[in-house]
Scaffold this motif. Structure first.
Motif, PDB file in Angstrom:
ATOM      1  N   UNK A   1       0.841  -1.200   0.000  1.00  0.00           N
ATOM      2  CA  UNK A   1       0.000   0.000   0.000  1.00  0.00           C
ATOM      3  C   UNK A   1       0.873   1.246   0.000  1.00  0.00           C
ATOM      4  N   UNK A   2       0.450   2.265  -0.728  1.00  0.00           N
ATOM      5  CA  UNK A   2       1.227   3.499  -0.833  1.00  0.00           C
ATOM      6  C   UNK A   2       0.278   4.680  -0.932  1.00  0.00           C
ATOM      7  N   UNK A   3       0.824   5.871  -0.711  1.00  0.00           N
ATOM      8  CA  UNK A   3       0.053   7.104  -0.808  1.00  0.00           C
ATOM      9  C   UNK A   3       0.311   7.760  -2.154  1.00  0.00           C
ATOM     10  N   UNK A   4      -0.763   7.964  -2.914  1.00  0.00           N
ATOM     11  CA  UNK A   4      -0.681   8.764  -4.129  1.00  0.00           C
ATOM     12  C   UNK A   4      -0.866  10.228  -3.730  1.00  0.00           C
ATOM     13  N   UNK A   5      -0.015  11.098  -4.236  1.00  0.00           N
ATOM     14  CA  UNK A   5      -0.024  12.515  -3.869  1.00  0.00           C
ATOM     15  C   UNK A   5      -0.596  13.315  -5.022  1.00  0.00           C
ATOM     16  N   UNK A   6      -1.502  14.241  -4.694  1.00  0.00           N
ATOM     17  CA  UNK A   6      -2.090  15.106  -5.722  1.00  0.00           C
ATOM     18  C   UNK A   6      -1.136  16.253  -6.007  1.00  0.00           C
ATOM     19  N   UNK A   7      -0.788  16.425  -7.281  1.00  0.00           N
ATOM     20  CA  UNK A   7       0.111  17.487  -7.719  1.00  0.00           C
ATOM     21  C   UNK A   7      -0.724  18.529  -8.458  1.00  0.00           C
ATOM     22  N   UNK A   8      -0.707  19.746  -7.952  1.00  0.00           N
ATOM     23  CA  UNK A   8      -1.469  20.821  -8.579  1.00  0.00           C
ATOM     24  C   UNK A   8      -0.897  21.143  -9.956  1.00  0.00           C
ATOM     25  N   UNK A   9      -1.771  21.612 -10.826  1.00  0.00           N
ATOM     26  CA  UNK A   9      -1.335  21.904 -12.190  1.00  0.00           C
ATOM     27  C   UNK A   9      -0.313  23.035 -12.203  1.00  0.00           C
ATOM     28  N   UNK A  10       0.613  22.929 -13.143  1.00  0.00           N
ATOM     29  CA  UNK A  10       1.651  23.932 -13.305  1.00  0.00           C
ATOM     30  C   UNK A  10       1.415  24.700 -14.598  1.00  0.00           C
ATOM     31  N   UNK A  11       2.244  25.664 -14.839  1.00  0.00           N
ATOM     32  CA  UNK A  11       2.109  26.469 -16.059  1.00  0.00           C
ATOM     33  C   UNK A  11       2.247  25.579 -17.285  1.00  0.00           C
ATOM     34  N   UNK A  12       1.314  25.731 -18.195  1.00  0.00           N
ATOM     35  CA  UNK A  12       1.329  24.937 -19.420  1.00  0.00           C
ATOM     36  C   UNK A  12       0.575  23.633 -19.321  1.00  0.00           C
ATOM     37  N   UNK A  13       0.122  23.252 -18.130  1.00  0.00           N
ATOM     38  CA  UNK A  13      -0.638  22.022 -17.951  1.00  0.00           C
ATOM     39  C   UNK A  13      -2.121  22.331 -17.799  1.00  0.00           C
ATOM     40  N   UNK A  14      -2.948  21.434 -18.305  1.00  0.00           N
ATOM     41  CA  UNK A  14      -4.392  21.658 -18.271  1.00  0.00           C
ATOM     42  C   UNK A  14      -4.990  21.364 -16.902  1.00  0.00           C
ATOM     43  N   UNK A  15      -4.401  20.439 -16.170  1.00  0.00           N
ATOM     44  CA  UNK A  15      -4.972  20.039 -14.883  1.00  0.00           C
ATOM     45  C   UNK A  15      -3.889  19.375 -14.033  1.00  0.00           C
ATOM     46  N   UNK A  16      -4.197  19.169 -12.762  1.00  0.00           N
ATOM     47  CA  UNK A  16      -3.287  18.452 -11.883  1.00  0.00           C
ATOM     48  C   UNK A  16      -3.382  16.952 -12.116  1.00  0.00           C
ATOM     49  N   UNK A  17      -2.688  16.200 -11.283  1.00  0.00           N
ATOM     50  CA  UNK A  17      -2.672  14.752 -11.469  1.00  0.00           C
ATOM     51  C   UNK A  17      -2.214  14.087 -10.176  1.00  0.00           C
ATOM     52  N   UNK A  18      -2.512  12.784 -10.095  1.00  0.00           N
ATOM     53  CA  UNK A  18      -2.025  11.965  -8.989  1.00  0.00           C
ATOM     54  C   UNK A  18      -0.648  11.426  -9.342  1.00  0.00           C
ATOM     55  N   UNK A  19       0.207  11.305  -8.339  1.00  0.00           N
ATOM     56  CA  UNK A  19       1.555  10.809  -8.567  1.00  0.00           C
ATOM     57  C   UNK A  19       1.939   9.836  -7.455  1.00  0.00           C
ATOM     58  N   UNK A  20       2.568   8.727  -7.831  1.00  0.00           N
ATOM     59  CA  UNK A  20       3.001   7.731  -6.851  1.00  0.00           C
ATOM     60  C   UNK A  20       4.232   7.017  -7.420  1.00  0.00           C
ATOM     61  N   UNK A  21       5.096   6.547  -6.543  1.00  0.00           N
ATOM     62  CA  UNK A  21       6.280   5.816  -6.958  1.00  0.00           C
ATOM     63  C   UNK A  21       5.969   4.334  -6.994  1.00  0.00           C
ATOM     64  N   UNK A  22       6.107   3.720  -8.180  1.00  0.00           N
ATOM     65  CA  UNK A  22       5.793   2.305  -8.347  1.00  0.00           C
ATOM     66  C   UNK A  22       6.884   1.410  -7.793  1.00  0.00           C
ATOM     67  N   UNK A  23       6.612   0.117  -7.788  1.00  0.00           N
ATOM     68  CA  UNK A  23       7.570  -0.855  -7.255  1.00  0.00           C
ATOM     69  C   UNK A  23       8.807  -1.001  -8.138  1.00  0.00           C
ATOM     70  N   UNK A  24       8.731  -0.573  -9.399  1.00  0.00           N
ATOM     71  CA  UNK A  24       9.908  -0.601 -10.268  1.00  0.00           C
ATOM     72  C   UNK A  24      10.843   0.567  -9.992  1.00  0.00           C
ATOM     73  N   UNK A  25      10.391   1.518  -9.164  1.00  0.00           N
ATOM     74  CA  UNK A  25      11.184   2.714  -8.900  1.00  0.00           C
ATOM     75  C   UNK A  25      10.800   3.878  -9.774  1.00  0.00           C
ATOM     76  N   UNK A  26       9.949   3.631 -10.763  1.00  0.00           N
ATOM     77  CA  UNK A  26       9.515   4.711 -11.637  1.00  0.00           C
ATOM     78  C   UNK A  26       8.431   5.547 -10.972  1.00  0.00           C
ATOM     79  N   UNK A  27       8.439   6.845 -11.236  1.00  0.00           N
ATOM     80  CA  UNK A  27       7.392   7.735 -10.743  1.00  0.00           C
ATOM     81  C   UNK A  27       6.225   7.690 -11.723  1.00  0.00           C
ATOM     82  N   UNK A  28       5.060   7.305 -11.239  1.00  0.00           N
ATOM     83  CA  UNK A  28       3.894   7.103 -12.091  1.00  0.00           C
ATOM     84  C   UNK A  28       2.956   8.296 -11.972  1.00  0.00           C
ATOM     85  N   UNK A  29       2.536   8.817 -13.096  1.00  0.00           N
ATOM     86  CA  UNK A  29       1.546   9.884 -13.137  1.00  0.00           C
ATOM     87  C   UNK A  29       0.185   9.258 -13.460  1.00  0.00           C
ATOM     88  N   UNK A  30      -0.741   9.349 -12.521  1.00  0.00           N
ATOM     89  CA  UNK A  30      -2.031   8.688 -12.661  1.00  0.00           C
ATOM     90  C   UNK A  30      -3.064   9.630 -13.258  1.00  0.00           C
TER      91      UNK A  30
END
Length: 299
Positions: A103-132
């Protein structure tokens, strides 16, 4: 001239100016695919003409089979409305099972300049940062059903907590207690998080054995090509070293450079004592499971 030579000559003379006939003007009869299923012989065509809605619509069928290709054309959509034909596929072989107990915590990332909306982000078991997907409705997972013994213990703990609260209330009534105001110094207090469960799966565990061997063959050729390219680069550097320095006059640092190049070449060239053995783990997928308030969802 031998008989074989005369036969070859005769064949060459007869075929030197062959008469060419074209069938481009003739109409070719298409292969009768409609005859591969005996619908006429079984009167299915006449039956469907009399009952055009008797084609299986509004009927859900469950099939136990050794395998089905969900990408087949006939499996894509319903003929009368175009809706998806395959509602669900359940793999009972165990090859698609994934351990998602982490189990892990997905963190909400607020939208930045040039992005249409925010997104969920979590680090997967492979070590990659996943944008949900930001449209995912990440809800708390349902609590597990407790046993009768656990329920009894929880009830007893609740009673004890109630007694402690009553004693504390009586104590506060007779004493002047000044409570500290809650502190807002926690920097993570405003961070929006949601629970998800993580898994990991090798693609080769999902592919048929023939496909795995074919994919490994292609990837092995690409690997060997890159190895040979790197080996050629190192060999060129080693040749340049020998052209520039002599083993007798080279400094200690220059000797170390030469030894490093020789070790790299021994590692890159096939057949060497330290050559790398190719072991292809294949693609590795990060898996996510979340609860949307009604159903568990996997991606």
């Amino acid at each position: 001239m031998t008989r074989l030579s005369s036969l070859l000559l005769h064949f060459a003379m007869n075929t030197s100016n062959p008469k060419i006939t074209s069938t481009s003007n003739k109409s070719l009869t298409p292969f009768p695919v409609h005859r591969t299923v005996p619908k006429a012989e079984t009167n299915v065509i006449d039956f469907l003409k009399q009952n055009p809605t008797y084609d299986g619509r509004d009927v859900i069928i469950g099939i136990l089979d050794t395998g089905v290709d969900p990408g087949a054309i006939g499996m894509q959509s319903l003929p009368h409305c175009g809706d998806t034909k395959l509602i669900d596929i359940i793999d009972c072989t165990g090859s698609g099972d994934v351990d998602v107990t982490t189990e892990a915590d997905a963190v909400w990332v607020e939208k930045k300049d040039g992005e249409e909306h925010g997104y969920w982000e979590v680090k997967g078991l492979t070590g990659r940062t996943l944008r949900l997907n930001p449209d995912w409705n990440l809800c708390p997972f349902p609590t597990n059903i407790t046993s009768a013994k656990e329920e009894k213990k929880d009830a007893e703990d609740s009673k004890e907590e109630s007694k402690d609260a009553e004693r504390a209330s009586d104590s506060n009534a007779t004493a002047n207690v000044v409570e500290d105001e809650p502190s807002n110094s926690n920097p993570t207090a405003d961070v929006k998080t949601a629970k998800v469960r993580l898994g990991i799966k090798r693609a080769y565990e999902l592919f048929p054995n023939k496909l795995v061997n074919r994919v490994k063959g292609h990837r092995s050729k690409d690997f060997d090509k890159e190895q040979r390219r790197h080996a050629a680069d190192v060999r060129k550097l080693l040749e340049d070293w020998h052209a520039s320095y002599s083993a007798k006059t080279a400094t200690h640092e220059q000797i170390r450079v030469k030894e490093d190049l020789e070790a790299r070449l021994e590692f890159l060239e096939p057949g060497g004592d330290d050559s790398v053995s190719y072991e292809d783990p294949g693609l590795v997928y990060d898996c996510i499971v979340y609860y949307d308030g009604t159903n568990y969802r996997a991606a």
